[in-house]
Design a protein around this motif. Sequence first.
Motif, PDB file in Angstrom:
ATOM      1  N   SER A  34      18.500  19.987 -15.319  1.00 25.95           N
ATOM      2  CA  SER A  34      17.409  19.542 -14.779  1.00 25.95           C
ATOM      3  C   SER A  34      17.254  20.445 -13.138  1.00 25.95           C
ATOM      4  O   SER A  34      18.145  21.674 -12.862  1.00 25.95           O
ATOM      5  CB  SER A  34      18.265  18.201 -13.431  1.00 25.95           C
ATOM      6  N   LEU A  35      15.755  20.392 -12.747  1.00 24.28           N
ATOM      7  CA  LEU A  35      15.027  21.473 -11.630  1.00 24.28           C
ATOM      8  C   LEU A  35      14.966  20.665 -10.932  1.00 24.28           C
ATOM      9  O   LEU A  35      14.005  19.888 -10.770  1.00 24.28           O
ATOM     10  CB  LEU A  35      14.621  22.204 -12.852  1.00 24.28           C
ATOM     11  N   THR A  36      15.094  20.888  -9.812  1.00 25.77           N
ATOM     12  CA  THR A  36      14.488  20.574  -8.234  1.00 25.77           C
ATOM     13  C   THR A  36      14.145  21.217  -7.620  1.00 25.77           C
ATOM     14  O   THR A  36      14.826  22.809  -7.990  1.00 25.77           O
ATOM     15  CB  THR A  36      15.091  19.770  -7.402  1.00 25.77           C
ATOM     16  N   GLN A  37      13.035  21.605  -6.727  1.00 25.86           N
ATOM     17  CA  GLN A  37      12.533  22.638  -6.239  1.00 25.86           C
ATOM     18  C   GLN A  37      11.825  22.023  -4.382  1.00 25.86           C
ATOM     19  O   GLN A  37      11.993  20.695  -4.266  1.00 25.86           O
ATOM     20  CB  GLN A  37      11.416  23.350  -6.719  1.00 25.86           C
ATOM     21  N   ASN A  38      12.704  22.718  -3.311  1.00 24.40           N
ATOM     22  CA  ASN A  38      12.578  22.116  -2.002  1.00 24.40           C
ATOM     23  C   ASN A  38      12.251  23.065  -1.032  1.00 24.40           C
ATOM     24  O   ASN A  38      12.251  24.051  -1.541  1.00 24.40           O
ATOM     25  CB  ASN A  38      13.827  22.205  -1.101  1.00 24.40           C
ATOM     26  N   ALA A  54      15.257  26.330  -5.143  1.00 25.34           N
ATOM     27  CA  ALA A  54      14.720  26.073  -6.202  1.00 25.34           C
ATOM     28  C   ALA A  54      16.500  25.699  -6.962  1.00 25.34           C
ATOM     29  O   ALA A  54      16.870  26.615  -6.815  1.00 25.34           O
ATOM     30  CB  ALA A  54      14.170  26.507  -7.880  1.00 25.34           C
ATOM     31  N   THR A  55      16.532  24.381  -7.101  1.00 27.36           N
ATOM     32  CA  THR A  55      17.893  24.218  -7.420  1.00 27.36           C
ATOM     33  C   THR A  55      18.651  23.584  -9.416  1.00 27.36           C
ATOM     34  O   THR A  55      16.966  22.926  -9.646  1.00 27.36           O
ATOM     35  CB  THR A  55      18.977  22.585  -6.597  1.00 27.36           C
ATOM     36  N   SER A  57      20.840  22.374 -12.165  1.00 23.81           N
ATOM     37  CA  SER A  57      22.003  21.408 -11.900  1.00 23.81           C
ATOM     38  C   SER A  57      22.244  21.436 -13.759  1.00 23.81           C
ATOM     39  O   SER A  57      20.991  21.050 -14.447  1.00 23.81           O
ATOM     40  CB  SER A  57      21.466  19.675 -11.768  1.00 23.81           C
ATOM     41  N   THR A 112       5.511  27.169  -8.469  1.00 24.32           N
ATOM     42  CA  THR A 112       5.976  26.656  -9.479  1.00 24.32           C
ATOM     43  C   THR A 112       7.052  26.666 -10.025  1.00 24.32           C
ATOM     44  O   THR A 112       6.929  28.203 -10.160  1.00 24.32           O
ATOM     45  CB  THR A 112       4.564  26.407 -10.382  1.00 24.32           C
ATOM     46  N   LEU A 123      11.851  23.210 -18.292  1.00 28.96           N
ATOM     47  CA  LEU A 123      11.489  22.009 -17.029  1.00 28.96           C
ATOM     48  C   LEU A 123      10.394  22.889 -16.491  1.00 28.96           C
ATOM     49  O   LEU A 123      10.617  24.141 -16.354  1.00 28.96           O
ATOM     50  CB  LEU A 123      12.803  21.849 -17.155  1.00 28.96           C
ATOM     51  N   VAL A 125       8.672  22.165 -12.384  1.00 36.57           N
ATOM     52  CA  VAL A 125       8.481  21.446 -10.999  1.00 36.57           C
ATOM     53  C   VAL A 125       7.627  22.283 -10.306  1.00 36.57           C
ATOM     54  O   VAL A 125       7.525  23.248  -9.987  1.00 36.57           O
ATOM     55  CB  VAL A 125       9.165  20.975  -9.825  1.00 36.57           C
ATOM     56  N   ASN A 127       5.826  22.222  -5.864  1.00 34.68           N
ATOM     57  CA  ASN A 127       5.346  22.575  -4.784  1.00 34.68           C
ATOM     58  C   ASN A 127       5.216  22.400  -4.233  1.00 34.68           C
ATOM     59  O   ASN A 127       4.301  24.051  -4.236  1.00 34.68           O
ATOM     60  CB  ASN A 127       6.966  22.432  -3.748  1.00 34.68           C
TER      61      ASN A 127
END
Length: 220
Positions: A34-38, A54-55, A57, A112, A123, A125, A127
């Motif tokens: 999984s991929l998230t970004q803050n 970018a995290t 997991s 991105t 994946l 993401v 911001n």
Amino acid sequence: DAPAQLERKVTLTDLKGKVLEAVQTVQVVRDTPSLTQNVNKTQVRPGEEVCFTATVSNTGDAAGEYAVSSLASEELAGDPLEQTLTLDGGKARGLESCYTVSEDAPDTLERTVTLESVRGAALEVTNSVEVVRDAPVLTQTVDKPVAQPGDEVCFTITVQNEGTADGDYTLESITADGLEGDSPDEPLPLGLGQSQDFEQCFTVAEDAPDTLEREVILTS
């Protein structure tokens, strides 16, 4: 697309019709990325630094190998993210990249991040961050466009911030020869949408020239 558990059964039948069976199961494990970004700021000024994290997991049961890359707006000055990492199941890792916002940046900037795994998962993401600026407007009026020596003339200075961010300014008045009076510098913090008026009055000198000019300079 194999299920989480595979089963193989072997059957043996002898000449007397007796049947023997042997069953063996195999557990199928997978990585699950999984991929998230803050982003550390939702609003940023030109010249400031903004950092994205970018995290990646892996919530699966098996280790996974991933290639992570980024694409940012050209007005974000900094090195792009290009990294390959291996994560065991249940592990996560944060990847931080910081950029400097250029002076000519548009109102919105984007970054991105893309993740690709060796097993074909992909994946992405994105911001965004808002670029805010102060935008001062300076005007000056005089109460007497025609005056005689000895008259008092008053100048009204209006400073307005029409931008999207607070601004800190210094108002500097340069008084022409022929106008007598003090003209101090004024520190001037203005929030977005705020305005402030200043009135400064002077006496016209007896030896004043036919035309008097007063210059006002606003610095930030």
